[in-house]
Design a protein around this motif. Structure first.
Motif, PDB file in Angstrom:
ATOM      1  N   ASN A  19      29.794  43.161 117.982  1.00 28.67           N
ATOM      2  CA  ASN A  19      29.288  43.794 116.756  1.00 28.67           C
ATOM      3  C   ASN A  19      28.998  45.274 116.996  1.00 28.67           C
ATOM      4  O   ASN A  19      27.854  45.722 116.876  1.00 28.67           O
ATOM      5  N   PRO A  20      30.025  46.053 117.347  1.00 30.28           N
ATOM      6  CA  PRO A  20      29.804  47.473 117.623  1.00 30.28           C
ATOM      7  C   PRO A  20      29.404  48.236 116.369  1.00 30.28           C
ATOM      8  O   PRO A  20      29.779  47.865 115.245  1.00 30.28           O
ATOM      9  N   ASN A  21      28.623  49.285 116.563  1.00 31.74           N
ATOM     10  CA  ASN A  21      28.211  50.175 115.470  1.00 31.74           C
ATOM     11  C   ASN A  21      27.579  49.419 114.296  1.00 31.74           C
ATOM     12  O   ASN A  21      27.754  49.783 113.129  1.00 31.74           O
ATOM     13  N   LYS A  22      26.847  48.380 114.625  1.00 32.05           N
ATOM     14  CA  LYS A  22      26.120  47.612 113.618  1.00 32.05           C
ATOM     15  C   LYS A  22      24.646  47.566 114.001  1.00 32.05           C
ATOM     16  O   LYS A  22      24.308  47.207 115.132  1.00 32.05           O
ATOM     17  N   LEU A  23      23.792  47.943 113.078  1.00 37.89           N
ATOM     18  CA  LEU A  23      22.357  47.910 113.342  1.00 37.89           C
ATOM     19  C   LEU A  23      21.864  46.462 113.297  1.00 37.89           C
ATOM     20  O   LEU A  23      21.951  45.804 112.273  1.00 37.89           O
ATOM     21  N   ILE A  24      21.358  45.998 114.427  1.00 39.42           N
ATOM     22  CA  ILE A  24      20.886  44.622 114.546  1.00 39.42           C
ATOM     23  C   ILE A  24      19.361  44.639 114.665  1.00 39.42           C
ATOM     24  O   ILE A  24      18.831  45.187 115.636  1.00 39.42           O
ATOM     25  N   PRO A  25      18.644  44.079 113.710  1.00 37.21           N
ATOM     26  CA  PRO A  25      17.174  44.070 113.789  1.00 37.21           C
ATOM     27  C   PRO A  25      16.693  43.323 115.021  1.00 37.21           C
ATOM     28  O   PRO A  25      17.260  42.283 115.394  1.00 37.21           O
ATOM     29  N   LEU A  26      15.653  43.818 115.647  1.00 35.36           N
ATOM     30  CA  LEU A  26      15.094  43.123 116.810  1.00 35.36           C
ATOM     31  C   LEU A  26      14.603  41.734 116.422  1.00 35.36           C
ATOM     32  O   LEU A  26      14.600  40.815 117.246  1.00 35.36           O
ATOM     33  N   THR A  27      14.191  41.595 115.163  1.00 35.78           N
ATOM     34  CA  THR A  27      13.701  40.301 114.703  1.00 35.78           C
ATOM     35  C   THR A  27      14.779  39.223 114.777  1.00 35.78           C
ATOM     36  O   THR A  27      14.465  38.030 114.875  1.00 35.78           O
ATOM     37  N   TYR A  28      16.064  39.642 114.740  1.00 36.81           N
ATOM     38  CA  TYR A  28      17.151  38.670 114.868  1.00 36.81           C
ATOM     39  C   TYR A  28      17.081  37.985 116.232  1.00 36.81           C
ATOM     40  O   TYR A  28      17.164  36.749 116.332  1.00 36.81           O
ATOM     41  N   PHE A  29      16.933  38.791 117.292  1.00 39.37           N
ATOM     42  CA  PHE A  29      16.858  38.234 118.642  1.00 39.37           C
ATOM     43  C   PHE A  29      15.517  37.532 118.883  1.00 39.37           C
ATOM     44  O   PHE A  29      15.457  36.526 119.593  1.00 39.37           O
TER      45      PHE A  29
END
Length: 284
Positions: A19-29
């Motif tokens: 998932n390059p160049n995609k903002l992933i919320p820390l809450t997901y992890f």
């Protein structure tokens, strides 16, 4: 059962790479691994250092409610040289010269591994640019356009040569082919781009420069901003060969149709990469 840190890092690394160049919320992890935010932040810090050490790319963290982590694939100059040398070696191999001074590239363009690598080279050049879409013409430029877009995490817009009912209302322009001097047509659905979009133009081969000029004219009809132009292989007699406003990966010179020979030289891609590296250093 909770995963160990080493196991979490493996899973998180795989997710970031896909998932390059995609903002992933820390809450997901946090939710996925049922871990405290501080533990996830430490995991990301380890991944960030590993990616930096191995020149895989940048891992950036953004603070705040809407913050998270984003992975930006990049290439250092040495790694880019290896990819580009492999690309030019393939062009040099075999009997590729066709009638009219064209070069047979179908097998190279059809190599997904090489196209993905070249896509990463191009994406590195434009990693600091705001781009909404990658635009190409329905020719051999499509594979590399998709490779670039997959790294930038942006959609691909394909300009067609003929009208199709599935496109809805379209915008069409005529342009003069730079090589054949014939009048050709480019067509694009009005729904493809929004006014003010920022686009990256991609084409596989440039000789006369007519296709690239036509693409620019079509983009002006949509009132969008052309952020960059990418050519996979440029021929020696292009009238635009001295322009600095586009990126070309390779350059064909000294074509001898009688003997079936030509020379391949590296384009201006390394110069562009150095400019990006310089900008990054200045912005640190």
């Amino acid at each position: 059962m909770k995963l160990k840190r080493s196991e979490r890092i493996v899973v998180m690394t795989e997710y970031l790479l896909n998932n390059p160049n995609k903002l992933i919320p820390l809450t997901y992890f946090v939710s996925k691994f049922n871990q405290a935010k501080s533990s996830i932040s430490e995991d990301i810090h380890i991944i960030k250092n590993g990616f930096k050490e191995e020149n895989i790319g940048e891992v950036k963290t953004l603070a705040g409610v809407s913050g998270g982590v984003i992975f930006i694939p990049t290439l250092v100059e040495e790694d880019a040289k290896v990819i580009l040398n492999d690309f030019m070696t393939k062009i040099n191999g075999g009997n590729r010269l066709l009638a009219g001074g064209y070069i047979f590239m179908s097998d190279i363009i059809g190599d997904p591994s090489l196209m993905n690598k070249l896509g990463r080279v191009v994406a590195t050049v434009y990693k600091n640019k705001e781009i909404d879409a990658v635009v190409t013409v329905a020719t051999k430029g499509i594979p590399v356009a998709y490779a670039i877009a997959s790294i930038l995490n942006k959609p691909v817009i394909i300009i067609r040569r003929d009208n199709k009912v599935t496109e809805g209302t379209t915008v069409a322009i005529n342009y003069v082919s730079g090589s054949t001097k014939k009048i050709e047509t480019m067509i694009l659905s009005k729904r493809s781009l929004n006014i003010g979009s920022k686009v990256l133009l991609v084409d596989d081969f440039m000789r006369g420069g007519g296709v690239l000029t036509g693409m620019e004219s079509l983009m002006s009809e949509f009132n969008v901003d052309v952020i960059g132009k990418v050519i996979i292989t440029q021929c020696f007699d292009s009238p635009r060969e001295h322009e600095d406003d586009y990126l070309y990966l390779s350059k064909i010179e000294n074509i001898d149709e009688f003997n079936g020979t030509f020379e391949v030289k590296l384009g201006n891609v390394l110069e562009k990469l150095r400019q990006v590296e310089k900008e990054d250093i200045e912005n640190e």
